[in-house]
Design a protein around this motif. Structure first.
Motif, mmCIF file in Angstrom:
data_model
loop_
_atom_site.group_PDB
_atom_site.id
_atom_site.type_symbol
_atom_site.label_atom_id
_atom_site.label_comp_id
_atom_site.label_asym_id
_atom_site.label_seq_id
_atom_site.Cartn_x
_atom_site.Cartn_y
_atom_site.Cartn_z
ATOM 1 N N ILE A 170 -12.959 -7.971 -7.250
ATOM 2 C CA ILE A 170 -11.944 -8.640 -6.430
ATOM 3 C C ILE A 170 -10.795 -9.135 -7.308
ATOM 4 N N GLU A 171 -11.113 -9.446 -8.554
ATOM 5 C CA GLU A 171 -10.081 -9.905 -9.488
ATOM 6 C C GLU A 171 -10.364 -9.280 -10.846
ATOM 7 N N GLU A 172 -9.320 -8.811 -11.530
ATOM 8 C CA GLU A 172 -9.482 -8.254 -12.874
ATOM 9 C C GLU A 172 -8.219 -8.600 -13.656
ATOM 10 N N ASN A 173 -8.370 -9.184 -14.822
ATOM 11 C CA ASN A 173 -7.205 -9.641 -15.589
ATOM 12 C C ASN A 173 -7.030 -8.943 -16.934
ATOM 13 N N VAL A 174 -8.139 -8.506 -17.538
ATOM 14 C CA VAL A 174 -8.076 -8.065 -18.930
ATOM 15 C C VAL A 174 -7.426 -6.687 -19.051
ATOM 16 N N VAL A 175 -7.917 -5.727 -18.255
ATOM 17 C CA VAL A 175 -7.323 -4.386 -18.281
ATOM 18 C C VAL A 175 -5.914 -4.438 -17.696
ATOM 19 N N ALA A 176 -5.714 -5.260 -16.662
ATOM 20 C CA ALA A 176 -4.388 -5.391 -16.040
ATOM 21 C C ALA A 176 -3.357 -5.865 -17.067
ATOM 22 N N ALA A 177 -3.770 -6.734 -17.986
ATOM 23 C CA ALA A 177 -2.837 -7.229 -19.008
ATOM 24 C C ALA A 177 -2.380 -6.099 -19.920
ATOM 25 N N ALA A 178 -3.202 -5.041 -20.042
ATOM 26 C CA ALA A 178 -2.846 -3.892 -20.879
ATOM 27 C C ALA A 178 -2.151 -2.810 -20.061
ATOM 28 N N GLY A 179 -1.609 -3.191 -18.904
ATOM 29 C CA GLY A 179 -0.708 -2.313 -18.171
ATOM 30 C C GLY A 179 -1.364 -1.391 -17.159
ATOM 31 N N THR A 180 -2.672 -1.514 -16.946
ATOM 32 C CA THR A 180 -3.337 -0.607 -16.023
ATOM 33 C C THR A 180 -3.833 -1.391 -14.818
ATOM 34 N N VAL A 181 -3.271 -1.123 -13.654
ATOM 35 C CA VAL A 181 -3.664 -1.879 -12.465
ATOM 36 C C VAL A 181 -4.123 -0.908 -11.384
ATOM 37 N N HIS A 182 -5.430 -0.688 -11.314
ATOM 38 C CA HIS A 182 -6.007 0.088 -10.224
ATOM 39 C C HIS A 182 -6.816 -0.875 -9.371
ATOM 40 N N ARG A 183 -6.773 -0.709 -8.086
ATOM 41 C CA ARG A 183 -7.532 -1.572 -7.190
ATOM 42 C C ARG A 183 -8.373 -0.716 -6.255
ATOM 43 N N MET A 184 -9.605 -1.113 -6.013
ATOM 44 C CA MET A 184 -10.428 -0.474 -4.985
ATOM 45 C C MET A 184 -11.195 -1.563 -4.258
ATOM 46 N N ASN A 185 -10.985 -1.678 -2.939
ATOM 47 C CA ASN A 185 -11.798 -2.629 -2.190
ATOM 48 C C ASN A 185 -13.044 -1.897 -1.665
ATOM 49 N N GLU A 186 -13.895 -2.626 -0.959
ATOM 50 C CA GLU A 186 -15.164 -2.024 -0.555
ATOM 51 C C GLU A 186 -14.975 -0.773 0.320
ATOM 52 N N PRO A 187 -14.131 -0.820 1.375
ATOM 53 C CA PRO A 187 -13.965 0.413 2.173
ATOM 54 C C PRO A 187 -13.447 1.592 1.352
ATOM 55 N N GLU A 188 -12.600 1.334 0.373
ATOM 56 C CA GLU A 188 -12.083 2.437 -0.457
ATOM 57 C C GLU A 188 -13.188 3.008 -1.351
ATOM 58 N N ILE A 189 -14.051 2.153 -1.870
ATOM 59 C CA ILE A 189 -15.177 2.647 -2.673
ATOM 60 C C ILE A 189 -16.105 3.489 -1.807
ATOM 61 N N VAL A 190 -16.416 2.978 -0.617
ATOM 62 C CA VAL A 190 -17.318 3.704 0.292
ATOM 63 C C VAL A 190 -16.709 5.071 0.635
ATOM 64 N N ALA A 191 -15.402 5.091 0.925
ATOM 65 C CA ALA A 191 -14.738 6.363 1.279
ATOM 66 C C ALA A 191 -14.780 7.340 0.104
ATOM 67 N N ALA A 192 -14.541 6.849 -1.126
ATOM 68 C CA ALA A 192 -14.562 7.732 -2.301
ATOM 69 C C ALA A 192 -15.954 8.328 -2.498
ATOM 70 N N VAL A 193 -16.974 7.520 -2.279
ATOM 71 C CA VAL A 193 -18.360 7.991 -2.429
ATOM 72 C C VAL A 193 -18.662 9.057 -1.372
ATOM 73 N N GLN A 194 -18.272 8.774 -0.126
ATOM 74 C CA GLN A 194 -18.559 9.721 0.964
ATOM 75 C C GLN A 194 -17.767 11.018 0.785
ATOM 76 N N ASP A 195 -16.516 10.902 0.341
ATOM 77 C CA ASP A 195 -15.694 12.102 0.115
ATOM 78 C C ASP A 195 -16.327 13.012 -0.932
ATOM 79 N N ALA A 196 -17.052 12.416 -1.869
ATOM 80 C CA ALA A 196 -17.706 13.210 -2.917
ATOM 81 C C ALA A 196 -19.069 13.731 -2.463
ATOM 82 N N GLY A 197 -19.453 13.415 -1.210
ATOM 83 C CA GLY A 197 -20.690 13.968 -0.661
ATOM 84 C C GLY A 197 -21.927 13.121 -0.878
ATOM 85 N N PHE A 198 -21.731 11.836 -1.188
ATOM 86 C CA PHE A 198 -22.878 10.956 -1.419
ATOM 87 C C PHE A 198 -22.943 9.857 -0.351
ATOM 88 N N VAL A 199 -24.052 9.122 -0.370
ATOM 89 C CA VAL A 199 -24.233 7.985 0.542
ATOM 90 C C VAL A 199 -23.999 6.706 -0.253
#
Ligand code: SF4
Length: 359
Positions: free
Chosen positions: A313-342
């Motif tokens: 929900i919060e990430e500061n260390v990698v973000a400080a080094a210029g990389t800001v990726h976010r995934m909330n729970e529905p996005e994680i679930v969708a990525a897993v399902q898109d790859a064919g897993f449960v």
């Protein structure tokens, strides 16, 4: 003689590969061959088609730090005007938000703050466990624990006993970078040695704590030093069985003193796949979507990964080094399902399997 056929045969026969063979794979095998090997190992260990994740939150309680890692854009020197120690009320508010989203774990990590001794952590942990009795406290990477016992003039043993008594539940595997001292000296002059990092984990495992193991790569190390790192982790795991998961991620260069280039996504996947095959005694491998992004995290499921890590929900260390990726729970679930897993929610020990709270 080391070649692809002999190594493939070993993997098919469920035999352990050597450090020389792991290095040969990393340097010579095709990416598709590495993916196939790592996928075979993952399917063998996780035949149920489930990919897990956890709802938790990173809380960085302080950014004051006297380790001075040259790859870190997060820390501030002691007494710097941008430094902070979070008030406990703010930490509690962040935990409440995590509970509101269906999680009960926090990953609590911070800098090596010379003003914070063991009594600070004991008071903080006790207060948090009183306010949130079902909270799982995944806290303090080995370098922080080494810093605390040295600053508090205590032994490792007593420090861990006191932290456990105050509420510590498990230890994150941060601060490992590459567990080779010649590499560590080039990255952080004041950080614990490879032996000290491994000792914290081995002693903690002996006291019943579980932890993760990590590797941050793609900076000043050689490929052979990555394999040496993996071997040190494998040796401890043979003795303790205390690492629940392995997490590899790549160095993020922006805003850091070290600077330089970042490795390619192909190199990330190659290293991940070799680690999956080499670390035959670690059950779970996490994707690093924080550094690689959602698409690459999804792709890593074909390179040995069986866990999407945390909703973070919060990430500061990698973000400080210029990389800001976010995934909330529905996005994680969708990525897993898109790859064919449960997709299933888990706890830190990987024992629990729950349906998504929000899909
Ligand atoms: S990586 Fe951790 S130990 Fe190193 S400077 Fe940053 S906060 Fe301090």
């Amino acid at each position: 003689m080391t070649n692809l056929d002999t190594i493939t045969e070993k993997i098919l026969q469920e035999e352990r590969i050597s450090t020389d063979e792991a290095l040969w794979l990393l340097e010579n095998a095709e990416l598709s061959e590495l993916g196939a090997m790592a996928d075979l190992v993952r399917r063998r260990k996780h035949p149920d088609g489930v990919v897990t994740y956890i709802i938790d939150r990173n809380i960085n309680y302080t950014n004051f730090c006297n380790a001075f890692c040259n790859f870190c854009a997060f820390y501030r020197q002691p007494h710097h005007e941008e430094g902070y120690v979070l008030p406990v009320e703010q930490i509690e508010a962040k935990i409440q938000e995590t509970f509101d989203l269906g999680g009960n774990q926090i990953l609590l990590q911070g800098g090596h703050n010379p003003d914070l001794k063991i009594d600070y952590y004991e008071e903080l942990f006790r207060r948090l466990k009183t306010t949130f009795p079902s909270l799982w406290l995944h806290a303090l990477s080995p370098p922080e624990i080494v810093h605390i016992y040295k600053a508090s003039r205590l032994s490792l043993d007593e420090t861990l006993d006191r932290l456990i008594a105050a509420g510590l539940d498990s230890i994150p595997g941060g601060g490992a970078e590459i567990l080779v001292d010649s590499v560590r000296k080039k990255l952080a002059k004041n950080k614990c040695s490879a032996d000290e990092w491994l000792e914290v984990m081995e002693v903690a495992h002996g006291k019943g704590l579980r932890s993760t193991a990590t590797m941050m790569f793609g900076h000043v190390e050689t490929r052979a030093e990555r394999i040496e790192h993996l071997n040190r982790v494998r040796e401890v795991q043979d003795r303790t069985k205390g690492f629940t998961a392995f997490i590899g991620w790549t160095y993020q260069a922006d805003n850091t003193e070290l600077g330089g280039d970042e490795v390619t996504t192909a190199e990330y996947l190659r290293t991940l796949a070799v680690a999956r095959v080499f670390l035959d005694n670690i059950e779970n491998f996490q994707a690093s979507w924080v550094t690689q992004g959602a698409k690459m995290a999804g792709a890593s499921l074909a390179f040995g990964v069986n866990d999407m890590g945390s909703t973070m929900i919060e990430e500061n260390v990698v973000a400080a080094a210029g990389t800001v990726h976010r995934m909330n729970e529905p996005e994680i679930v969708a990525a897993v399902q898109d790859a064919g897993f449960v997709a299933k929610r888990r706890d830190m020990t990987y024992a629990e399997r729950l349906e998504p709270a929000r899909a």
